[in-house]
Scaffold this motif. Sequence first.
Motif, PDB file in Angstrom:
ATOM      1  N   ALA A   1      -2.242  -3.006   9.400  1.00  0.00           N
ATOM      2  CA  ALA A   1      -3.189  -2.748   8.305  1.00  0.00           C
ATOM      3  C   ALA A   1      -2.730  -1.593   7.443  1.00  0.00           C
ATOM      4  O   ALA A   1      -3.424  -0.600   7.252  1.00  0.00           O
ATOM      5  CB  ALA A   1      -4.582  -2.496   8.852  1.00  0.00           C
ATOM      6  N   ALA A   2      -1.511  -1.770   6.932  1.00  0.00           N
ATOM      7  CA  ALA A   2      -0.943  -0.676   6.129  1.00  0.00           C
ATOM      8  C   ALA A   2      -1.781  -0.447   4.886  1.00  0.00           C
ATOM      9  O   ALA A   2      -2.155  -1.379   4.189  1.00  0.00           O
ATOM     10  CB  ALA A   2       0.482  -1.044   5.742  1.00  0.00           C
ATOM     11  N   PRO A   3      -2.078   0.802   4.579  1.00  0.00           N
ATOM     12  CA  PRO A   3      -2.850   1.087   3.366  1.00  0.00           C
ATOM     13  C   PRO A   3      -1.942   1.104   2.144  1.00  0.00           C
ATOM     14  O   PRO A   3      -0.724   1.010   2.287  1.00  0.00           O
ATOM     15  CB  PRO A   3      -3.411   2.490   3.646  1.00  0.00           C
ATOM     16  N   ALA A   4      -2.561   1.240   0.980  1.00  0.00           N
ATOM     17  CA  ALA A   4      -1.774   1.293  -0.266  1.00  0.00           C
ATOM     18  C   ALA A   4      -0.744   2.402  -0.162  1.00  0.00           C
ATOM     19  O   ALA A   4      -1.033   3.475   0.343  1.00  0.00           O
ATOM     20  CB  ALA A   4      -2.701   1.551  -1.448  1.00  0.00           C
ATOM     21  N   GLY A   5       0.431   2.126  -0.666  1.00  0.00           N
ATOM     22  CA  GLY A   5       1.492   3.125  -0.556  1.00  0.00           C
ATOM     23  C   GLY A   5       2.485   2.666   0.476  1.00  0.00           C
ATOM     24  O   GLY A   5       3.567   2.209   0.149  1.00  0.00           O
TER      25      GLY A   5
END
Lengths: 579, 372
Positions: A122-126
């Motif tokens: 669940a990688a966040p933005a960036g």
Amino acid sequence: YFDSLRICLSTGGCPFVHEVRKDEDICSPILRKLFNESHHIFVGLQGIRDDLPSKNKKTQFVSISKNYRSVIRACMEELQQVAGKVEGKSDGRISPVFFLQVSILLAVELIWNLCEVLFIDAAPAGSLLLHLLDWVRLHKADVDEKARDVLQSESPTEHQAYWDVVGVNTLTLTEFDVKWRHWHEEVDRCLQDQSFASNPHLEVICKILVGDEDVLLEHKELLSTWYHFLVTRLLFSHPIVKPTELHYYAQSSMHMFLDTRSVPEPLDSILLAAFEFDIHQVIKDCSIALNNWWFVAHLTDLMDHCKLLQSHNLHFGSNLREFLLLEYASGLFTHHSLWQLAVDYFDHCPEFGRVYLELQIERVPLDTERKALKVLRICEQRQMTEQVRSICKIMAKGALRNNRLGSALSWSIRAKDAAFATLISERFLQDYCANGAFSDLDLIDNLGSAMLLSDRLTFLGKYREFHRLYGEKCFSDAAKLLLSLMTAKIAPRTFWMTLLTDALPLLEQKEVIFSADQTHELMFCLEDLTSGNCLPKPDRWFPFLFQDEDIDTTKIEILRLALARNLAKAIVKEGTVEV
Amino acid sequence: MEGINAKYVSQKISKTRWRPVSSSSLQQPDIFATGSWDNEDNKISLWSIGDNGVSGMDDEFEGDPQLVCEYKHNGDVMDLQFLDQDRIVTASSTGAVTIFRHNHNNQTLSVPQLWERAHHYPCGKAPCTGVVCNSPEIVTVGEDGRIILFRSDQEGVTRTIENADSSTIHAVTFLRTTEILTVNSIGQLKLWDFRQRSNEPSQILSLTGDRVPLHCVDRHPNQQHIVATGGQDGMLCIWDVRQGKMPFSLMEAHSAEMWEVHFHPSNPDHLFSCSEDGSLLHWETSSNSDTPSFLQGGRNASITSRSAIAPAGGNQSLISAWLTGDSGKGRLETTHMLPSQTLSVNSLDVLGQCLVCGTDGEAIYVNRLVPI
């Protein structure tokens, strides 16, 4: 069965599926490793404790996901290795099935990797883009090399900027955003100023760096897939894309890249569903496309552990994860060797796992005792008492048929099956009456506490003990035992005649063995036996005991006489007082 | 346990055995054989763990076992023994006893000799469950309760003891050159002397009480009266065959059937056992007396707690009911040798510093640095 265990992607009109059987020998041992290794990972995953803090759990889940993927990769590599060896031989021709197998595994790993990036990690933005870059790079390594070569062929400053973008994790998002926009504007200005007009290659590269979609599309053959195009596009136009914005770019990338005429392949729709964060759609599409449950079962199970699936129950009560695991495990169970793996999967299906296991475990063929022991252990560990009894009975009956009485008894003891133990004892007693001697003395003499399993067995053991005592000339002990067999009702009535007959030699001894009281009891037993309404009916086990009435009467007479004489001797002996 | 990895081999392994190394050389073993079971096509395979000549100070050895050659085997491989450097004897679930020869030149296996229906029922197959050899003699036992003596240099059977046992004989081992020990499924340890013409055992030992089937037996390499057995309840029993009919000591070892037990051939203070419960235990005894603590008798409390992750050498002292003076200070350590819970470990073999085992998870584990 391996046809369905094999992972097949049903692309439109796949003619290869029918030729599957021939190449089983090459693919199946390698695929077996996949099943075994993933089973190991699965069992480890189920053991992760719920009370761990979620941050630790996420790292563990990501690591488990990577484990699964490395298993898939290892399988792929081995298939390719074997294909290489076959190719090397002079007559080697690799069938299309082989390539199909490899391409399916590639697709599976691609999907899994994307799911790991988007859902589990669940990688966040960036960092999302970074992960997507890795994802594409991992699956299109050779193409990326070429692209990088093109990009690297010209001025190093542009090259520098490229790597700055990648080094996003050294800066905070806002810092990065500011820097990136600044750089982007600069490149744009350069283009407007026509600073690179002299060098067309450099100009193209500049345009790519600015994210000019038309230019990117011109280099379609370098990109080869729409999702590579998507990631490249994002890299140069929207590096801090948020997970929620992905689906928009994904859809537009796919439409831009693919011809309007071509129908998206199953793989494309699955990937698109993933970009849309529609987990259930991904699982559904994968289940349809792949006619094997391995992939969806394990992936769904992992995502369920990550608490990513909404628990809406399916029509028949269990949830999606359990349904898939049950399907997978049921398939495994039909395999002559991999059925053992299926047991652990059933164990972790709380609703129906046990029922499925109970039904399936009885169908495992039991060729050797050792295999039966393993199946029994599985049943006993899960308190499946009915299955234990039934398996033991099958083995015991088989042993009895082959005249292995000791084995049969051993199975009855395991199942605590008193009825069968009685049956075995009757066999022994039959043999004794027929042959006049006991067979398998090593067993009867050493029954130990197993004797208590059934009355008949106890009698058998005690009766043998009587013979032993008699043989060792411990007459009084033998006598006492013989009497107790009747008075304590251990002996079946049908055998009393034999026992009383056995008493004869003891009664006829010069020495008084039976005391007066004991003699009285013997007489009582005899009367009991011979009195009208208590005569034992001909027994189906001992029919020959009652064949001839004359002998019977004679025997009874002899016994009565012997008992009377013994009583007389006993009274005299006991009445005598030493002066 | 570091340095021990699983090698997945796409077949459930029923037996693993090291090829013997000549006693004169101090080499570590480098070749082992495996037998499979429960497959439509079973095999025996020879594996190599590579050249041991290159050994640094490093603990880590590369060297996945590599397949040298394999051969189809009819029926499950119920037992497997090396007859000598070149030949392997196997016991099959079809009742056959087979000798395989390994040809070193072209790395192939061939079958010079086969006794097809060595073990049988009047109508039907009876699995041959155990084989032991002392070249050229081979002794096999089976579910039919027979004990058969062969010679590898003769075609026919040398001697058969019919109906030696009314129950299944699970394992056999040599006590002396003319005496063997068998264990059966009604918990008896029987001693047979081939010099006697009669078909009766010369001695029967058993545990009073429950008739728990025994599955494996091994004799102490130096003190020939000491014997270890393991059975269905996972208990390790140590017997002294000279005295008494009862085991000398009992230890709770595993939570399910113990399939194999082995004394280390050159360092018998170490014992290894493996079980259906997926564990492989290394027992190490040390005491200041001459007698290993195994022989200090008595029934002992549970040695080790069960856990999937290997404890680094569970250190439990033996509580013996018969401690006598200063010879009763025996200490017994038990260690799990596998890194995590696996399916049943069916077989193990140990030679020198090398341990190999095979599981129902279709994996082989090799450890080349067993702490002996």
